[in-house]
Write a protein that holds these residues in place. Structure first.
Motif, PDB file in Angstrom:
ATOM      1  N   GLY A 211       0.791  -1.227   0.000  1.00 32.05           N
ATOM      2  CA  GLY A 211       0.000   0.000   0.000  1.00 32.05           C
ATOM      3  C   GLY A 211       0.820   1.271   0.000  1.00 32.05           C
ATOM      4  O   GLY A 211       0.297   2.358  -0.237  1.00 32.05           O
ATOM      5  N   GLY A 212       2.124   1.159   0.273  1.00 33.88           N
ATOM      6  CA  GLY A 212       3.017   2.293   0.153  1.00 33.88           C
ATOM      7  C   GLY A 212       2.818   3.377   1.199  1.00 33.88           C
ATOM      8  O   GLY A 212       2.081   3.229   2.180  1.00 33.88           O
TER       9      GLY A 212
ATOM     10  N   TYR B 131      -2.626   7.349   5.664  1.00 32.40           N
ATOM     11  CA  TYR B 131      -4.039   7.243   5.987  1.00 32.40           C
ATOM     12  C   TYR B 131      -4.255   6.432   7.259  1.00 32.40           C
ATOM     13  O   TYR B 131      -5.121   6.756   8.086  1.00 32.40           O
ATOM     14  CB  TYR B 131      -4.818   6.627   4.820  1.00 32.40           C
ATOM     15  CG  TYR B 131      -5.474   7.675   3.960  1.00 32.40           C
ATOM     16  CD1 TYR B 131      -6.596   8.373   4.414  1.00 32.40           C
ATOM     17  CD2 TYR B 131      -4.983   7.993   2.703  1.00 32.40           C
ATOM     18  CE1 TYR B 131      -7.198   9.357   3.635  1.00 32.40           C
ATOM     19  CE2 TYR B 131      -5.570   8.966   1.915  1.00 32.40           C
ATOM     20  CZ  TYR B 131      -6.686   9.644   2.392  1.00 32.40           C
ATOM     21  OH  TYR B 131      -7.281  10.623   1.640  1.00 32.40           O
ATOM     22  N   GLU B 132      -3.474   5.378   7.450  1.00 38.15           N
ATOM     23  CA  GLU B 132      -3.581   4.573   8.676  1.00 38.15           C
ATOM     24  C   GLU B 132      -3.260   5.413   9.905  1.00 38.15           C
ATOM     25  O   GLU B 132      -3.978   5.369  10.916  1.00 38.15           O
ATOM     26  CB  GLU B 132      -2.635   3.379   8.590  1.00 38.15           C
ATOM     27  CG  GLU B 132      -3.060   2.318   7.593  1.00 38.15           C
ATOM     28  CD  GLU B 132      -2.011   1.231   7.397  1.00 38.15           C
ATOM     29  OE1 GLU B 132      -2.305   0.247   6.700  1.00 38.15           O
ATOM     30  OE2 GLU B 132      -0.889   1.371   7.940  1.00 38.15           O
TER      31      GLU B 132
ATOM     32  N   TYR C  51       1.373   5.005  -3.612  1.00 36.93           N
ATOM     33  CA  TYR C  51       0.676   3.764  -3.301  1.00 36.93           C
ATOM     34  C   TYR C  51       1.429   2.525  -3.779  1.00 36.93           C
ATOM     35  O   TYR C  51       0.888   1.424  -3.762  1.00 36.93           O
ATOM     36  CB  TYR C  51      -0.746   3.800  -3.886  1.00 36.93           C
ATOM     37  CG  TYR C  51      -1.640   4.771  -3.158  1.00 36.93           C
ATOM     38  CD1 TYR C  51      -1.659   4.806  -1.773  1.00 36.93           C
ATOM     39  CD2 TYR C  51      -2.445   5.661  -3.848  1.00 36.93           C
ATOM     40  CE1 TYR C  51      -2.452   5.712  -1.091  1.00 36.93           C
ATOM     41  CE2 TYR C  51      -3.256   6.566  -3.173  1.00 36.93           C
ATOM     42  CZ  TYR C  51      -3.256   6.577  -1.798  1.00 36.93           C
ATOM     43  OH  TYR C  51      -4.046   7.464  -1.116  1.00 36.93           O
ATOM     44  N   LEU C  52       2.674   2.726  -4.187  1.00 41.64           N
ATOM     45  CA  LEU C  52       3.509   1.578  -4.544  1.00 41.64           C
ATOM     46  C   LEU C  52       4.356   1.178  -3.348  1.00 41.64           C
ATOM     47  O   LEU C  52       4.866   2.018  -2.608  1.00 41.64           O
ATOM     48  CB  LEU C  52       4.415   1.927  -5.731  1.00 41.64           C
ATOM     49  CG  LEU C  52       3.732   2.028  -7.101  1.00 41.64           C
ATOM     50  CD1 LEU C  52       4.760   2.385  -8.166  1.00 41.64           C
ATOM     51  CD2 LEU C  52       3.018   0.745  -7.476  1.00 41.64           C
TER      52      LEU C  52
ATOM     53  N   GLY D 155      -8.252   1.901  -2.729  1.00 41.10           N
ATOM     54  CA  GLY D 155      -9.269   0.872  -2.537  1.00 41.10           C
ATOM     55  C   GLY D 155      -9.096  -0.222  -3.554  1.00 41.10           C
ATOM     56  O   GLY D 155      -8.460  -0.048  -4.602  1.00 41.10           O
ATOM     57  N   GLY D 156      -9.644  -1.386  -3.269  1.00 46.50           N
ATOM     58  CA  GLY D 156      -9.536  -2.512  -4.198  1.00 46.50           C
ATOM     59  C   GLY D 156      -8.133  -3.090  -4.195  1.00 46.50           C
ATOM     60  O   GLY D 156      -7.315  -2.839  -3.316  1.00 46.50           O
ATOM     61  N   GLU D 157      -7.846  -3.850  -5.236  1.00 45.31           N
ATOM     62  CA  GLU D 157      -6.553  -4.525  -5.347  1.00 45.31           C
ATOM     63  C   GLU D 157      -5.576  -3.613  -6.059  1.00 45.31           C
ATOM     64  O   GLU D 157      -5.770  -3.246  -7.203  1.00 45.31           O
ATOM     65  CB  GLU D 157      -6.733  -5.831  -6.134  1.00 45.31           C
ATOM     66  CG  GLU D 157      -5.528  -6.737  -6.093  1.00 45.31           C
ATOM     67  CD  GLU D 157      -5.788  -8.093  -6.745  1.00 45.31           C
ATOM     68  OE1 GLU D 157      -5.631  -8.169  -7.975  1.00 45.31           O
ATOM     69  OE2 GLU D 157      -6.159  -9.038  -6.035  1.00 45.31           O
TER      70      GLU D 157
END
Length: 339
Positions: free
Chosen positions: A226-227, A233-234, A269-270, A331-333
């Motif tokens: 999720g990078g 965001y977490e 997000y990588l 979101g998603g894969e």
């Protein structure tokens, strides 16, 4: 090291518990992992750490198992060592479990074991126990590894995703997205050639250097699946704060930026396997980055933003032209089997 195993590939007999199993363990795993705590018994008997202990387990199913900058063996050590380091814990012991597909080349298995031993030595952690299973052809894709790590939390260090505070600085320890980009290109689905290597690296000594500089740290997080974007965001959610980042300050390798531009991907997000996010008081930030620049895996470290009271649970990006935009939540894969 002991003599090479005769079989060219892993067979079902290597997982049956008999002579071939003993040969596999002795000539491949024990030969590389030998240390005073490695046991041939059913469980390792270890000296417990002083004070608090951190424990982490992670499974590794990366595809392909060999990629520029590493392989699944190196990754299996780095991933768990880095998770311990994110809790301020010095890695002490690791266990590892292998699930190997029948027919897997013995030469590649030995390369994986060799990479694990080399990386464990660099990280200062001992592999003390393990398990080997052989699955039938097609039941497993090559080799899967699960590692569990145990570490000793350093005195005076308390970090966690819920401890970020408004005014804190947001730091990345290196350029982002290289591991995810490397795996994407290694699959050869897009026919893109680029000189990208995974940032896969054991980061305990990097974290230790930062903690030697200051114990005023609030969050340390490994930006793997999720990078960096997902990590931010977490943290925003756990601490109920906002995060504001400056796009111009985020380090991204030119080749990674180019690949992302061609494929419409967001580097934030990588996955990274050698880059962490550190949240710390603003007055400590420059000192932390100076320390990171002296470590081998964090020479591209940078302050990329701040923690805010506004927009709790959200990540706001300041663009290169000075406007603000909400970083879309993933979101998603995104990219499967990167670790």
């Amino acid at each position: 090291m002991s003599e090479k195993i005769e079989s060219q590939t892993v067979t079902m007999a290597h997982g049956a518990g008999g002579k071939q199993t003993s040969e596999l363990i002795d000539k491949v795993f024990a030969a590389h992992f030998a240390n005073p705590d490695l046991t041939a018994d059913d469980a390792a008997v270890l000296n417990p750490p002083v004070g608090k202990m951190a424990v982490s387990t992670d499974g590794f199913i990366v595809s392909p198992a060999f990629f520029p900058g590493g392989n699944i063996g190196k990754l299996s050590i780095c991933g768990t060592v880095n998770d311990l380091a994110c809790m301020g814990a010095k890695p002490l012991y690791l266990t590892c479990a292998f699930v190997i597909e029948e027919g897997f080349p013995m030469e590649k298995l030995e390369q994986i074991a060799e990479a694990m031993a080399k990386t464990a030595k660099e990280a200062g952690v001992r592999i003390v126990s393990g398990d080997t299973k052989v699955a039938g052809k097609g039941q497993v894709d090559g080799v899967f590894i699960t590692t569990t790590g145990m570490g000793q939390i350093e005195d005076g260090v308390q970090v966690g995703g819920e401890l970020a505070k408004p005014g804190d600085a947001v730091i990345v320890t290196g350029d982002i997205g290289r591991h995810g980009c490397t795996i994407l290109l290694a699959r050869e689905d897009f026919g893109i050639e680029a000189d990208v290597k995974s940032d896969c690296a054991p980061l305990w000594k990097t974290v230790e250097a930062v903690m030697d500089t200051t114990h005023e740290l609030h969050v340390i997080r490994d930006a793997t699946r999720g990078g960096v974007g997902t990590v931010l965001y977490e943290i925003a959610g756990q601490s109920q704060v906002g995060v504001q980042i400056d796009a111009a300050k985020i380090p991204v390798a030119t080749e990674v930026q180019g690949v992302c531009g061609m494929l419409g991907l967001e580097p934030l997000y990588l996955a990274c396997e050698g880059t962490m996010v550190i949240i710390a008081p603003a007055e400590q930030a420059e000192k932390i980055v100076e320390t990171l620049h002296q470590c081998p895996y964090s020479q591209n470290a940078a302050i990329i933003g701040t923690i805010t009271e506004e927009n709790p649970g959200k990540v706001i990006r300041m663009t290169e032209i000075g406007t603000q935009s909400l970083l879309p939540q993933p979101g998603g894969e995104l990219l499967p089997r990167i670790c």
